[in-house]
Design a protein around this motif. Structure first.
Motif, PDB file in Angstrom:
ATOM      1  N   GLU A  40       5.704  -6.899  -9.568  1.00  0.00           N
ATOM      2  CA  GLU A  40       6.130  -5.556  -9.160  1.00  0.00           C
ATOM      3  C   GLU A  40       5.364  -4.494  -9.937  1.00  0.00           C
ATOM      4  OE1 GLU A  40      10.209  -2.954  -8.446  1.00  0.00           O
ATOM      5  OE2 GLU A  40      10.318  -4.873  -9.500  1.00  0.00           O
ATOM      6  N   ARG A  41       5.162  -4.750 -11.221  1.00  0.00           N
ATOM      7  CA  ARG A  41       4.401  -3.786 -12.041  1.00  0.00           C
ATOM      8  C   ARG A  41       2.955  -3.701 -11.538  1.00  0.00           C
ATOM      9  NH1 ARG A  41       3.191  -2.602 -17.600  1.00  0.00           N
ATOM     10  NH2 ARG A  41       2.434  -0.442 -17.449  1.00  0.00           N
ATOM     11  N   ALA A  42       2.349  -4.830 -11.237  1.00  0.00           N
ATOM     12  CA  ALA A  42       0.966  -4.838 -10.748  1.00  0.00           C
ATOM     13  C   ALA A  42       0.852  -4.084  -9.436  1.00  0.00           C
ATOM     14  CB  ALA A  42       0.488  -6.285 -10.572  1.00  0.00           C
ATOM     15  N   GLY A  46      -5.592 -16.105  -3.290  1.00  0.00           N
ATOM     16  CA  GLY A  46      -5.372 -17.137  -2.287  1.00  0.00           C
ATOM     17  C   GLY A  46      -3.940 -17.353  -1.851  1.00  0.00           C
ATOM     18  N   ALA A  47      -3.655 -18.586  -1.418  1.00  0.00           N
ATOM     19  CA  ALA A  47      -2.386 -18.909  -0.759  1.00  0.00           C
ATOM     20  C   ALA A  47      -1.186 -18.719  -1.684  1.00  0.00           C
ATOM     21  CB  ALA A  47      -2.427 -20.346  -0.243  1.00  0.00           C
ATOM     22  N   GLU A  48      -1.359 -19.029  -2.970  1.00  0.00           N
ATOM     23  CA  GLU A  48      -0.233 -18.878  -3.899  1.00  0.00           C
ATOM     24  C   GLU A  48       0.214 -17.426  -3.985  1.00  0.00           C
ATOM     25  OE1 GLU A  48       0.128 -21.825  -7.503  1.00  0.00           O
ATOM     26  OE2 GLU A  48      -1.910 -21.015  -7.422  1.00  0.00           O
ATOM     27  N   MET A  49      -0.728 -16.513  -4.028  1.00  0.00           N
ATOM     28  CA  MET A  49      -0.373 -15.103  -4.085  1.00  0.00           C
ATOM     29  C   MET A  49       0.255 -14.656  -2.770  1.00  0.00           C
ATOM     30  SD  MET A  49      -0.092 -12.253  -5.628  1.00  0.00           S
ATOM     31  CE  MET A  49      -0.954 -12.521  -7.184  1.00  0.00           C
ATOM     32  N   ALA A  50      -0.254 -15.153  -1.647  1.00  0.00           N
ATOM     33  CA  ALA A  50       0.350 -14.790  -0.360  1.00  0.00           C
ATOM     34  C   ALA A  50       1.815 -15.215  -0.310  1.00  0.00           C
ATOM     35  CB  ALA A  50      -0.441 -15.439   0.774  1.00  0.00           C
ATOM     36  N   LYS A  51       2.085 -16.421  -0.801  1.00  0.00           N
ATOM     37  CA  LYS A  51       3.468 -16.916  -0.840  1.00  0.00           C
ATOM     38  C   LYS A  51       4.346 -16.017  -1.712  1.00  0.00           C
ATOM     39  CE  LYS A  51       6.138 -21.016  -2.188  1.00  0.00           C
ATOM     40  NZ  LYS A  51       6.073 -22.393  -2.765  1.00  0.00           N
ATOM     41  N   LEU A  52       3.811 -15.614  -2.845  1.00  0.00           N
ATOM     42  CA  LEU A  52       4.567 -14.766  -3.767  1.00  0.00           C
ATOM     43  C   LEU A  52       4.793 -13.386  -3.164  1.00  0.00           C
ATOM     44  CD1 LEU A  52       5.844 -14.759  -6.575  1.00  0.00           C
ATOM     45  CD2 LEU A  52       3.633 -14.049  -7.517  1.00  0.00           C
ATOM     46  N   LEU A  53       3.772 -12.831  -2.496  1.00  0.00           N
ATOM     47  CA  LEU A  53       3.909 -11.518  -1.864  1.00  0.00           C
ATOM     48  C   LEU A  53       4.959 -11.568  -0.746  1.00  0.00           C
ATOM     49  CD1 LEU A  53       0.154 -10.434  -1.621  1.00  0.00           C
ATOM     50  CD2 LEU A  53       1.925  -9.307  -2.975  1.00  0.00           C
ATOM     51  N   ARG A  54       4.977 -12.664  -0.008  1.00  0.00           N
ATOM     52  CA  ARG A  54       5.949 -12.798   1.081  1.00  0.00           C
ATOM     53  C   ARG A  54       7.374 -12.800   0.512  1.00  0.00           C
ATOM     54  NH1 ARG A  54       3.657 -16.813   3.005  1.00  0.00           N
ATOM     55  NH2 ARG A  54       2.174 -15.670   4.291  1.00  0.00           N
ATOM     56  N   ALA A  55       7.554 -13.505  -0.579  1.00  0.00           N
ATOM     57  CA  ALA A  55       8.877 -13.546  -1.208  1.00  0.00           C
ATOM     58  C   ALA A  55       9.245 -12.181  -1.779  1.00  0.00           C
ATOM     59  CB  ALA A  55       8.879 -14.600  -2.316  1.00  0.00           C
ATOM     60  N   ALA A  56       8.263 -11.483  -2.344  1.00  0.00           N
ATOM     61  CA  ALA A  56       8.524 -10.156  -2.917  1.00  0.00           C
ATOM     62  C   ALA A  56       8.921  -9.179  -1.824  1.00  0.00           C
ATOM     63  CB  ALA A  56       7.285  -9.662  -3.662  1.00  0.00           C
ATOM     64  N   ALA A  57       8.211  -9.213  -0.696  1.00  0.00           N
ATOM     65  CA  ALA A  57       8.532  -8.303   0.407  1.00  0.00           C
ATOM     66  C   ALA A  57       9.936  -8.572   0.926  1.00  0.00           C
ATOM     67  CB  ALA A  57       7.498  -8.468   1.527  1.00  0.00           C
ATOM     68  N   ALA A  58      10.306  -9.860   0.976  1.00  0.00           N
ATOM     69  CA  ALA A  58      11.645 -10.212   1.443  1.00  0.00           C
ATOM     70  C   ALA A  58      12.717  -9.667   0.515  1.00  0.00           C
ATOM     71  CB  ALA A  58      11.775 -11.732   1.562  1.00  0.00           C
TER      72      ALA A  58
END
Length: 917
Positions: free
Chosen positions: A785-787, A804-816
């Motif tokens: 969130e800070r980044a 890559g994919a790991e960050m996409a997964k994390l971003l998806r969870a953050a948006a949710a």
């Protein structure tokens, strides 16, 4: 007058180099050759190349052709000094101004504003654009191009030939072929060639020359023998004719010599010299040390009178004397004849040679030609005199940016001389630094400092020309010490000496104050104090801009933008590059050196925004401007930028290949190397899954997770953290992950304390990924969130997508979870094609649809579209298709319009979608 009154970058122009030598009073009309030259001119061919060994009448033929036609001509007689690109361009413009006086008026300001190597292809572009506007055609002659020994000048000639505008026809005379694409020019029927076989006298031409021009009465049999011996070689025929004068047994004389051209020259020249009166022979031998001759100069060298009359007599007697002006005031010896004369001089009067050169040096000094005076003093080995002359010439040489010439002079002086000449020694140090050489600088400075530290009243005194120059040495020495210290990352001494410069320099000495402030700014940047570095460096650039050092200011934009990028202020960095580009492109229609670097910098920023097509377009624009329009570090920076685009597109092997090239081309300057190329390459290895190779690099660099942190190695330590995270996925997961997280925690604190927000965003993203791998998703959201909060205002995209994919997964969870859902969602949208193994969409391609075209592409447009898939620049595409660059640009605009795109890469993708290519 020896020199024209026009001045270019404070250097006088030698008017005789621009003089079109008239045909001799009696000459054999070379009708067949003139017709071939006329044919090439009428057919619109670009180039006439007259290439043959010495003595084949190349220059005479061209002067005869020009005299017989109506088209005006500009002439440039080249010499070895024109291998300096700055001097070559200066004389090229001066020659063009003999047919169009106002042509290139703005170039002089550009040359004066450029501070290192001012020559750029953009200057030629500006000149050629002016030529296009001329109402009438003309001929440009480059005579004796074989004397040029410079890759940079060869590149300028290539550019000139490739882009020659219709009003201009280029003629080159040379003993050896220039570095031009001659086969390609032949195939395209853009070349007229005359070679030795063409230039040889035919039997009828030889008969006319010998019996009518030279006044002999040879029989048909004698003519045949002589023509056979010389094979129609004009210089051989002329020497033979001079030798035969007074011979009773002409037939016997003709049978006495045979062999190749070199043997014939030696034999016949010997004959000519032996038949001259002693006073004429001495005159010839003693004046051969001169590249150009006039009466007063010959009188000064020989110590005799009547030099003007003697030259006129020799010229009337066809004694291989070539006039260099209309008034027959300046002459030169034919090169072949001069070679023989020099051989005899050194054999017969070796003791006279130094004295002859010394007299020539004195005459040139008195008549305002410092370069010639220095040349002859050096040749005479009168080194003290040469040193005096150099000191007097230093201001002009520096102002006209002729450091390479100056360095050549200084290297010709004996080492011991500098120990007693402090002014010259300090300027030698400065010249070495300006030529990118550190070796030898400190020894030169020590030689000068010895005199400054010496007590007054000692019998030994330093030698110098100007007392004021000697008194000014402390400030110059301090400036050069600051530069040396900074190049070695010795921040403390760099600051110490730069402050000393500011203390010693006058309030209105803007150059010294600007240079010192710039060095102080770089020192602050090196130590990690970015804001102070930016402020002081900006002040230095303002001083330099005030006194017209514009290329330095443009180059300084790279430094200022780099600082802002590290601070995470990408929008300000873009504004800096835009200002630099505007400054480089608003100088009277000319583009200054450094414009290419601005495009590379803008490319990096567009890449970070994930506008990869636009980023690549800027690199192509940089490439079109050419290396000559870039700073020394631009070739390396360009490859790094293209490598990162390749990496973003998934071409990791191609990225490594470009980084390898970039490393070999890296040109270190006084800026800190805070993003080393080997560290960038290690990151690509990690992305390729070759973390062991990256770990080996880290060990070779002595990197450890427990190191004391410093700004200079911060990028390397972030790279090490990436390597450790990759290692934790394969072996010893707990140990590697623990080392990585501890290192990232320390790096985050250091980056935040130093205001290095660009680095901090990356570190926070890596911390989030590390915590996600540890299965602690809730704590991963804290650094993420800070980044995101720091990155969104500046438009960061790739810094997240590259994970890559790991960050996409994390971003998806953050948006949710509602963590910056708008920004996180945009990043996810941009990452979707990457996850599917596709290219990411650009702004242009996202607007495209799969609807058929309302207007089909032409065959030529399809041809150009296929070449868009390559990395060829616009000019290179034009050359490939044998069309004008303007034609390529017209078709490009049409392609963009029909495909509804705004970049090359977008055009290629749209065409692929439609199955057009």
């Amino acid at each position: 007058m020896l020199y024209n009154l026009s001045m270019v970058a404070s250097a006088p122009i030698l008017a005789t180099k621009l003089y079109i030598p008239p045909p001799p009073p009696k000459v054999v009309i070379r009708t067949r050759l003139i017709e071939r030259l006329d044919e090439g001119l009428s057919e619109g061919r670009k180039l006439s190349l007259i290439s043959a060994p010495a003595g084949f009448g190349k220059t005479t033929l061209v002067s005869e052709w020009i005299a017989s036609g109506e088209r005006p001509a500009a002439w440039l007689s080249l010499d070895e000094g024109d291998s300096d690109p700055s001097r070559f361009l200066t004389y090229l413009v001066s020659a063009l101004q003999t047919v169009a006086p106002k042509l290139g008026e703005g170039v002089w300001e550009v040359l004066q504003a450029s501070q290192s190597q001012p020559l750029t292809e953009s200057i030629l572009i500006a000149l050629l654009n002016e030529v296009i506007t001329l109402p009438d055609g003309f001929i440009l002659v480059l005579d004796d191009y074989h004397v040029i020994d410079s890759r940079a000048v060869d590149e300028l000639l290539n550019f000139l030939v490739e882009h020659l505008p219709p009003p201009m026809h280029l003629v080159i005379t040379t003993r050896e072929d220039p570095a031009l694409p001659i086969p390609r020019l032949r195939v395209r029927r853009q070349l007229t060639e005359l070679r030795a076989a063409d230039l040889r006298f035919t039997p009828s031409e030889a008969a006319e020359f010998l019996n009518q021009v030279m006044g002999l009465k040879l029989s048909a049999e004698d003519l045949a023998v002589l023509e056979d011996r010389t094979e129609g070689w004009i210089a051989g025929l002329q020497l033979a004719a001079l030798s035969m004068r007074g011979h009773e047994d002409v037939s016997g004389f003709l049978r006495a010599f045979a062999g190749d051209h070199r043997y014939i020259v030696d034999y016949l020249a010997e004959e000519v010299l032996q038949r001259q009166p002693e006073d004429v022979r001495n005159f010839l031998l003693q004046t051969v040390i001169l590249e150009r001759l006039n009466g007063p100069l010959c009188d000064a060298v020989t110590g005799q009178k009547g030099g003007t009359a003697r030259l006129e007599t020799l010229q009337r007697g066809n004694f291989f004397l070539v006039p260099l002006d209309d008034r027959r005031h300046w002459y030169r010896y034919h090169h072949l004849f001069a070679d023989v004369l020099r051989m005899h001089l050194t054999t017969e009067q070796p003791e006279q040679v130094p004295a002859l050169h010394r007299r020539a040096s004195e005459w040139y000094e008195q008549n305002g030609s410092a370069p010639d005076a220095i040349y002859h003093a050096l040749t005479a080995q009168d080194f003290d005199r040469a040193a005096d002359l150099m000191e007097r010439a230093l201001p002009t040489m520096r102002q006209s940016r002729q450091e390479s010439t100056l360095l050549g002079w200084l290297k010709a002086l004996p080492e011991e001389l500098f120990r007693k000449r402090p002014v010259l020694s300090v300027h030698y140090a400065g010249t070495l630094l300006q030529n990118g050489q550190l070796d030898g600088v400190e020894s030169r400075l020590r030689d000068a400092e010895r005199w400054l530290e010496m007590p007054a009243g000692l019998p030994e005194r330093p030698l110098f020309v100007d007392e004021e120059d000697f008194q000014h040495l402390p400030v110059l020495i301090a400036m050069y010490h600051a530069a040396i210290a900074l190049a070695r990352a010795d921040v403390a001494n760099a600051v110490k000496y730069a402050r000393e410069v500011l203390a010693l320099a006058g309030e209105e000495d803007y150059f010294l104050r600007g240079a010192a402030s710039s060095l102080l700014g770089l020192a602050s940047w090196t130590s990690g104090d970015l804001e102070t570095g930016y402020r002081i460096y900006s002040e230095g650039m303002a001083h330099l801009q005030r006194v017209g050092f514009l290329s330095d200011v443009i180059g300084g934009c790279v430094t200022l933008a780099d600082i802002r990028i590290t601070q995470g202020r990408l929008r300000e960095a873009m504004s800096t590059y835009e200002r630099g580009l505007q400054l480089a492109t608003t100088q009277g229609g000319h583009t200054l050196r450094g414009a290419a670097d601005m495009h590379v910098g803008m490319s990096e920023l567009y890449r970070e925004r994930n506008e990869l097509d636009t980023a690549e377009d800027h690199l192509l624009k940089s490439k079109e401007l050419g290396d000559l329009n870039g700073l020394p570090k631009n070739p390396s920076r360009w490859r790094v930028a293209m490598a990162r685009i390749r990496q973003a597109r998934g071409n990791l092997a191609g990225a490594v290949e470009l980084l390898d090239e970039a490393e070999t081309l890296y040109n270190g300057d006084f800026s800190p190397n805070v993003r080393p190329i080997p560290a960038l390459r290690a990151r690509v290895w990690v992305a390729q899954g070759e973390w062991e190779k990256a770990l080996l690099w880290a060990r070779e660099r002595g990197l450890s997770a427990e190191d004391e942190l410093s700004y200079l190695r911060e990028f390397e330590h972030i790279t090490l953290a990436r390597i450790l995270l990759a290692q934790s996925m394969s072996r010893r997961p707990d140990r590697s992950m623990d080392a990585a997280t501890r290192l990232l925690d320390r790096l985050a604190k250091a980056a935040e304390a130093g205001g290095r927000i660009g680095h901090l965003i990356e570190i926070l993203a890596l911390q989030a990924l590390a915590r996600q791998r540890q299965g602690d998703l809730s704590t991963a959201f804290v650094p993420l969130e800070r980044a995101l909060a720091l990155a969104e205002p500046e438009g960061y995209v790739r810094i997240f997508l590259d994970e890559g994919a790991e960050m996409a997964k994390l971003l998806r969870a953050a948006a949710a979870r509602g963590i910056l859902p708008g920004y996180a969602g945009r990043l996810l949208d941009a990452s979707e094609p990457v996850q599917q193994g596709q290219h990411e969409p650009s702004l242009a391609t996202s607007r495209s649809t799969s609807q058929p075209l309302t207007e089909p592409l032409t065959e030529r447009e399809l041809e150009i579209l296929r070449l868009f898939r390559t990395e060829l620049s616009g000019p290179e595409i034009a050359r490939e298709l044998t069309v004008a660059l303007s034609t390529v640009r017209t078709h490009t605009k049409s392609i963009y319009s029909k495909l509804n795109v705004n970049s090359r890469r977008a055009a290629v993708r749209r065409a692929e979608e439609l199955g057009l290519i």
